[in-house]
Design a protein around this motif. Sequence first.
Motif, mmCIF file in Angstrom:
data_model
loop_
_atom_site.group_PDB
_atom_site.id
_atom_site.type_symbol
_atom_site.label_atom_id
_atom_site.label_comp_id
_atom_site.label_asym_id
_atom_site.label_seq_id
_atom_site.Cartn_x
_atom_site.Cartn_y
_atom_site.Cartn_z
ATOM 1 N N ASP A 113 -28.783 24.158 16.814
ATOM 2 C CA ASP A 113 -30.169 24.509 16.512
ATOM 3 C C ASP A 113 -30.392 24.376 15.005
ATOM 4 N N PRO A 114 -31.368 23.579 14.567
ATOM 5 C CA PRO A 114 -31.603 23.421 13.129
ATOM 6 C C PRO A 114 -32.039 24.720 12.437
ATOM 7 N N GLU A 115 -32.436 25.721 13.222
ATOM 8 C CA GLU A 115 -32.809 27.005 12.639
ATOM 9 C C GLU A 115 -31.589 27.804 12.167
ATOM 10 N N ILE A 116 -30.388 27.466 12.647
ATOM 11 C CA ILE A 116 -29.188 28.245 12.338
ATOM 12 C C ILE A 116 -28.250 27.419 11.462
ATOM 13 N N VAL A 117 -27.931 27.962 10.275
ATOM 14 C CA VAL A 117 -27.050 27.284 9.326
ATOM 15 C C VAL A 117 -25.589 27.625 9.603
ATOM 16 N N SER A 118 -25.324 28.907 9.857
ATOM 17 C CA SER A 118 -23.953 29.346 10.111
ATOM 18 C C SER A 118 -23.978 30.656 10.883
ATOM 19 N N ALA A 119 -22.791 31.057 11.327
ATOM 20 C CA ALA A 119 -22.622 32.322 12.052
ATOM 21 C C ALA A 119 -21.294 32.924 11.632
ATOM 22 N N GLY A 120 -21.224 34.246 11.645
ATOM 23 C CA GLY A 120 -19.981 34.905 11.289
ATOM 24 C C GLY A 120 -19.965 36.351 11.714
ATOM 25 N N LEU A 121 -18.785 36.939 11.682
ATOM 26 C CA LEU A 121 -18.600 38.353 12.000
ATOM 27 C C LEU A 121 -18.572 39.147 10.701
ATOM 28 N N PHE A 122 -19.354 40.228 10.653
ATOM 29 C CA PHE A 122 -19.478 41.024 9.441
ATOM 30 C C PHE A 122 -19.507 42.513 9.761
ATOM 31 N N PHE A 123 -18.929 43.311 8.861
ATOM 32 C CA PHE A 123 -19.198 44.739 8.888
ATOM 33 C C PHE A 123 -20.599 44.911 8.304
ATOM 34 N N LEU A 124 -21.369 45.836 8.837
ATOM 35 C CA LEU A 124 -22.768 45.973 8.427
ATOM 36 C C LEU A 124 -22.933 46.232 6.936
ATOM 37 N N ASP A 125 -21.969 46.904 6.317
ATOM 38 C CA ASP A 125 -22.116 47.196 4.886
ATOM 39 C C ASP A 125 -21.624 46.051 4.000
ATOM 40 N N ALA A 126 -21.241 44.927 4.596
ATOM 41 C CA ALA A 126 -20.714 43.804 3.820
ATOM 42 C C ALA A 126 -21.442 42.495 4.119
ATOM 43 N N VAL A 127 -22.676 42.594 4.598
ATOM 44 C CA VAL A 127 -23.445 41.403 4.949
ATOM 45 C C VAL A 127 -24.077 40.822 3.688
ATOM 46 N N PRO A 128 -24.013 39.507 3.519
ATOM 47 C CA PRO A 128 -24.590 38.887 2.322
ATOM 48 C C PRO A 128 -26.049 39.288 2.076
ATOM 49 N N SER A 129 -26.879 39.252 3.088
ATOM 50 C CA SER A 129 -28.288 39.609 2.955
ATOM 51 C C SER A 129 -28.794 40.039 4.320
ATOM 52 N N LEU A 130 -29.040 41.330 4.452
ATOM 53 C CA LEU A 130 -29.487 41.881 5.729
ATOM 54 C C LEU A 130 -30.599 42.875 5.462
ATOM 55 N N LYS A 131 -31.718 42.710 6.137
ATOM 56 C CA LYS A 131 -32.845 43.621 5.990
ATOM 57 C C LYS A 131 -32.399 45.035 6.366
ATOM 58 N N ALA A 132 -32.790 46.016 5.573
ATOM 59 C CA ALA A 132 -32.336 47.402 5.764
ATOM 60 C C ALA A 132 -32.683 47.930 7.160
ATOM 61 N N THR A 133 -33.875 47.625 7.649
ATOM 62 C CA THR A 133 -34.243 48.131 8.975
ATOM 63 C C THR A 133 -33.407 47.484 10.075
ATOM 64 N N LEU A 134 -33.039 46.213 9.903
ATOM 65 C CA LEU A 134 -32.174 45.572 10.899
ATOM 66 C C LEU A 134 -30.772 46.168 10.844
ATOM 67 N N ALA A 135 -30.265 46.410 9.647
ATOM 68 C CA ALA A 135 -28.937 47.041 9.517
ATOM 69 C C ALA A 135 -28.939 48.399 10.211
ATOM 70 N N ALA A 136 -29.997 49.177 10.019
ATOM 71 C CA ALA A 136 -30.094 50.494 10.661
ATOM 72 C C ALA A 136 -30.184 50.343 12.175
ATOM 73 N N ARG A 137 -30.975 49.367 12.653
ATOM 74 C CA ARG A 137 -31.102 49.124 14.098
ATOM 75 C C ARG A 137 -29.761 48.720 14.696
ATOM 76 N N LEU A 138 -28.998 47.902 13.968
ATOM 77 C CA LEU A 138 -27.692 47.468 14.473
ATOM 78 C C LEU A 138 -26.687 48.610 14.487
ATOM 79 N N ALA A 139 -26.759 49.506 13.504
ATOM 80 C CA ALA A 139 -25.885 50.685 13.520
ATOM 81 C C ALA A 139 -26.187 51.543 14.747
ATOM 82 N N ILE A 140 -27.464 51.662 15.085
ATOM 83 C CA ILE A 140 -27.856 52.401 16.284
ATOM 84 C C ILE A 140 -27.344 51.678 17.530
ATOM 85 N N ALA A 141 -27.446 50.356 17.536
ATOM 86 C CA ALA A 141 -26.970 49.571 18.683
ATOM 87 C C ALA A 141 -25.465 49.730 18.875
#
Length: 160
Positions: A113-141
């Motif tokens: 998919d041209p929309e996706i450049v790369s994929a990887g596994l990350f700890f939530l506090d070590a993501v290169p750039s993650l919107k704060a609300t998404l990080a919080a939603r993922l912690a809840i998930a």
Amino acid sequence: MELLPFDEYVRSLDRKRMSAGVLFRDAEGRVLLVEPSYKAQWEIPGGSVDAGESPWAAASREVREELGIERVFTRLLVIDYVPDDGRMPEGIAFVFDGGLITNAEVAALELTDPEIVSAGLFFLDAVPSLKATLAARLAIALRAAQAGEPLLSENGTELT
């Protein structure tokens, strides 16, 4: 109080945007994130729910398009109400459980998919750039996946 005619009432009902994402995680608690080509923040696999499409069908479609994984996602982890932020209207974000994924499986993903450049596994506090609300939603998930039951949140804040 005067009631509206039914058709007029239906036309007056609010419409909310919806998104559906899938939480894949590894045994260490890292989450699978994708790097979109069209914005700076990383995301979980997923996207907008199309008109006439259910959130679970959207999750399956988006994961198939973005990662090439063909799977039906039926275990709901989070429903998050997202208020209007002045740029995007209010909406509902659904996060489904994708289960465990390994480093080898992530390395084998064919990102076509041209929309996706790369994929990887990350700890939530070590993501290169993650919107704060998404990080919080993922912690809840992640908590919901451990608890075995879905959780509700409002703009990334868990409802208790």
